[in-house]
Design a protein around this motif. Structure first.
Motif, PDB file in Angstrom:
ATOM      1  N   ARG A 235      12.723   5.799  -2.966  1.00 32.21           N
ATOM      2  CA  ARG A 235      11.433   6.474  -3.517  1.00 32.21           C
ATOM      3  C   ARG A 235      10.080   5.517  -3.564  1.00 32.21           C
ATOM      4  O   ARG A 235       9.304   5.434  -4.087  1.00 32.21           O
ATOM      5  CB  ARG A 235      11.637   6.995  -4.866  1.00 32.21           C
ATOM      6  CG  ARG A 235      12.298   5.755  -5.761  1.00 32.21           C
ATOM      7  CD  ARG A 235      12.292   6.169  -7.224  1.00 32.21           C
ATOM      8  NE  ARG A 235      13.243   5.433  -7.961  1.00 32.21           N
ATOM      9  CZ  ARG A 235      12.723   4.272  -8.410  1.00 32.21           C
ATOM     10  NH1 ARG A 235      11.496   3.920  -8.569  1.00 32.21           N
ATOM     11  NH2 ARG A 235      13.610   3.569  -9.389  1.00 32.21           N
ATOM     12  N   CYS A 236      10.530   4.335  -2.539  1.00 33.92           N
ATOM     13  CA  CYS A 236       9.223   3.345  -2.309  1.00 33.92           C
ATOM     14  C   CYS A 236       8.013   3.982  -1.812  1.00 33.92           C
ATOM     15  O   CYS A 236       8.045   5.062  -0.936  1.00 33.92           O
ATOM     16  CB  CYS A 236       9.782   2.072  -1.916  1.00 33.92           C
ATOM     17  SG  CYS A 236      10.009   2.341  -0.004  1.00 33.92           S
ATOM     18  N   SER A 237       6.806   3.466  -1.970  1.00 32.07           N
ATOM     19  CA  SER A 237       5.727   3.698  -1.294  1.00 32.07           C
ATOM     20  C   SER A 237       4.626   2.686  -1.342  1.00 32.07           C
ATOM     21  O   SER A 237       4.604   1.785  -2.065  1.00 32.07           O
ATOM     22  CB  SER A 237       5.092   4.964  -2.167  1.00 32.07           C
ATOM     23  OG  SER A 237       4.749   4.667  -3.366  1.00 32.07           O
ATOM     24  N   VAL A 266       7.972  -5.954   1.709  1.00 26.94           N
ATOM     25  CA  VAL A 266       9.187  -5.342   2.134  1.00 26.94           C
ATOM     26  C   VAL A 266       9.843  -4.817   0.934  1.00 26.94           C
ATOM     27  O   VAL A 266       9.991  -5.268  -0.204  1.00 26.94           O
ATOM     28  CB  VAL A 266      10.042  -6.356   2.881  1.00 26.94           C
ATOM     29  CG1 VAL A 266      11.049  -5.437   3.487  1.00 26.94           C
ATOM     30  CG2 VAL A 266       9.143  -6.973   4.168  1.00 26.94           C
ATOM     31  N   CYS A 267      10.098  -3.606   1.143  1.00 23.00           N
ATOM     32  CA  CYS A 267      11.120  -3.002   0.098  1.00 23.00           C
ATOM     33  C   CYS A 267      12.482  -3.395   0.328  1.00 23.00           C
ATOM     34  O   CYS A 267      13.069  -3.071   1.478  1.00 23.00           O
ATOM     35  CB  CYS A 267      11.173  -1.430   0.182  1.00 23.00           C
ATOM     36  SG  CYS A 267      12.070  -0.525  -0.966  1.00 23.00           S
ATOM     37  N   ASN A 268      13.249  -4.024  -0.813  1.00 27.97           N
ATOM     38  CA  ASN A 268      14.522  -4.362  -0.656  1.00 27.97           C
ATOM     39  C   ASN A 268      15.552  -3.468  -0.316  1.00 27.97           C
ATOM     40  O   ASN A 268      16.528  -3.650   0.324  1.00 27.97           O
ATOM     41  CB  ASN A 268      14.950  -5.115  -1.965  1.00 27.97           C
ATOM     42  CG  ASN A 268      14.376  -6.597  -2.105  1.00 27.97           C
ATOM     43  OD1 ASN A 268      14.193  -7.222  -1.395  1.00 27.97           O
ATOM     44  ND2 ASN A 268      14.299  -7.016  -3.345  1.00 27.97           N
ATOM     45  N   PHE A 269      15.123  -2.174  -0.865  1.00 24.39           N
ATOM     46  CA  PHE A 269      16.280  -1.167  -0.842  1.00 24.39           C
ATOM     47  C   PHE A 269      16.350  -0.557   0.548  1.00 24.39           C
ATOM     48  O   PHE A 269      17.255   0.015   1.058  1.00 24.39           O
ATOM     49  CB  PHE A 269      15.869   0.004  -1.729  1.00 24.39           C
ATOM     50  CG  PHE A 269      16.304  -0.437  -3.131  1.00 24.39           C
ATOM     51  CD1 PHE A 269      17.727  -0.488  -3.691  1.00 24.39           C
ATOM     52  CD2 PHE A 269      15.291  -1.133  -3.969  1.00 24.39           C
ATOM     53  CE1 PHE A 269      17.906  -0.777  -4.896  1.00 24.39           C
ATOM     54  CE2 PHE A 269      15.460  -1.279  -5.236  1.00 24.39           C
ATOM     55  CZ  PHE A 269      16.965  -1.176  -5.719  1.00 24.39           C
ATOM     56  N   CYS A 270      15.150  -0.472   1.329  1.00 23.85           N
ATOM     57  CA  CYS A 270      15.228   0.277   2.597  1.00 23.85           C
ATOM     58  C   CYS A 270      14.563  -0.414   3.584  1.00 23.85           C
ATOM     59  O   CYS A 270      14.602   0.166   4.670  1.00 23.85           O
ATOM     60  CB  CYS A 270      14.476   1.522   2.578  1.00 23.85           C
ATOM     61  SG  CYS A 270      12.636   1.302   2.370  1.00 23.85           S
ATOM     62  N   ASN A 271      14.174  -1.689   3.351  1.00 19.85           N
ATOM     63  CA  ASN A 271      13.541  -2.510   4.558  1.00 19.85           C
ATOM     64  C   ASN A 271      12.186  -2.004   5.126  1.00 19.85           C
ATOM     65  O   ASN A 271      11.872  -2.618   6.178  1.00 19.85           O
ATOM     66  CB  ASN A 271      14.480  -2.773   5.711  1.00 19.85           C
ATOM     67  CG  ASN A 271      15.286  -4.198   5.377  1.00 19.85           C
ATOM     68  OD1 ASN A 271      14.997  -4.998   4.722  1.00 19.85           O
ATOM     69  ND2 ASN A 271      16.586  -4.181   5.918  1.00 19.85           N
TER      70      ASN A 271
HETATM   71 ZN    ZN Z   1      12.107   1.595   0.186  1.00 22.75          ZN
END
Ligand code: ZN
Length: 293
Positions: A235-237, A266-271
């Motif tokens: 759910r990153c944005s 960078v989002c750790n969860f999805c790169n």
């Molecule tokens: Zn993400």
């Protein structure tokens, strides 16, 4: 498609949730370029976290740090069946000499805690239990017994292809309900000793209901919910990252602006990478100061 099925068995004396999670683990493998031990550790933890969230009917954040070379495993799972996660080191691969099977416990280690965090009405609740083997399934089994006082048995498995892609992934949790008789418990223990590994079942095309059937036998269970969809989801944005940048000190933001270079987050969860230009950083600083006045 990944799904989860819930059932009661032995005249409502036990509860079973079973899940097929091949696609969501495959997505995590691709996103993080995971090597087999990292895939198996993260995949097992993602499956167990989904089972835990759906059992508790709460969103959970699971953190495992056993002191092994993989470092932290962090997974967020929602009660609606979505999940995301990462490991500290995606490039871990060990095998057992005798069987050639992926070695997870060495990569994870067993000197640390399995932590489960839930947020209920804005309050954070953390429960935890010491890791047992670092194989993840044993660790969740112990967590449910020690921290939740529910005798449980957790089975988890991930199979990896030669090219590191995911062949099969799944898991189950069996929980003994308070009215359960000793006979049922010992019958179940015997059965569990002789069943196929859950990853093999998934590889052979078993559905979650087929897994339940394998565990307790035909005509011995009643289905509650069938084929609830499970999905990898982040759910990153960019909006979220801009909010985090706003939390920085003015002097830090000014320093970034003076450097006159784009900032990459960078989002750790999805790169996923989000780029902030110097102009965007200036806007963030302006808005931040507007709010603070
Ligand atoms: Zn993400």
């Amino acid at each position: 498609m990944d799904t989860l099925t819930k059932a009661l068995a032995y005249d409502k004396q036990i509860r079973i949730y079973a899940a097929v999670t091949t696609d969501l683990v495959a997505e995590a493998q691709k996103r993080h370029d995971l090597w087999p031990s990292s895939s198996a550790a993260l995949g097992r933890t993602m499956t167990a976290s989904l089972l835990t969230a759906i059992l508790k009917e709460e969103n959970v954040t699971v953190k495992i740090n056993g002191g092994g070379p993989i470092k932290d495993i962090v997974v967020e799972a929602t009660k609606y069946g979505t999940v995301r996660g990462y490991v500290g080191d995606p490039y871990q691969f060990y095998q057992y000499n005798d069987s050639g099977k992926i070695n997870v416990s060495y990569a994870v280690g067993n000197d640390g805690l399995l932590e489960v965090k839930t947020i209920i009405n804005n309050e954070v609740f953390t429960s935890s239990a010491p890791l047992q083997t670092g194989e993840i399934a044993d660790d969740f089994t112990y967590y449910f017994a020690a921290s939740e006082q529910i005798p449980s048995s957790v089975g988890l498995g991930v199979l990896v292809n030669e090219d590191n892609t995911i062949l099969a992934s799944g898991g189950f949790i069996i929980q003994v309900l308070p009215n359960c008789s000793e006979e049922v418990i010992s019958e179940l223990e015997n059965k569990l000793k002789n069943i196929k590994e859950v990853s093999t079942m998934v590889k052979e095309g078993y559905t979650p209901e087929d897994i339940i059937k394998e565990l307790v036998g035909e005509n011995n269970y009643e289905l509650l919910d069938t084929n609830m969809p499970l999905k990898w989801y982040c759910r990153c944005s960019k909006e979220n990252f801009s909010r985090s940048l706003k939390m920085l000190k003015n002097s830090d933001l000014e320093e970034m602006i003076n450097d006159d270079k784009d900032i990459e987050t960078v989002c750790n969860f999805c790169n996923t990478k989000y780029i902030f230009t110097v102009d965007e950083l200036k806007d963030i600083l302006k808005e931040k100061n507007k709010k603070e006045q």
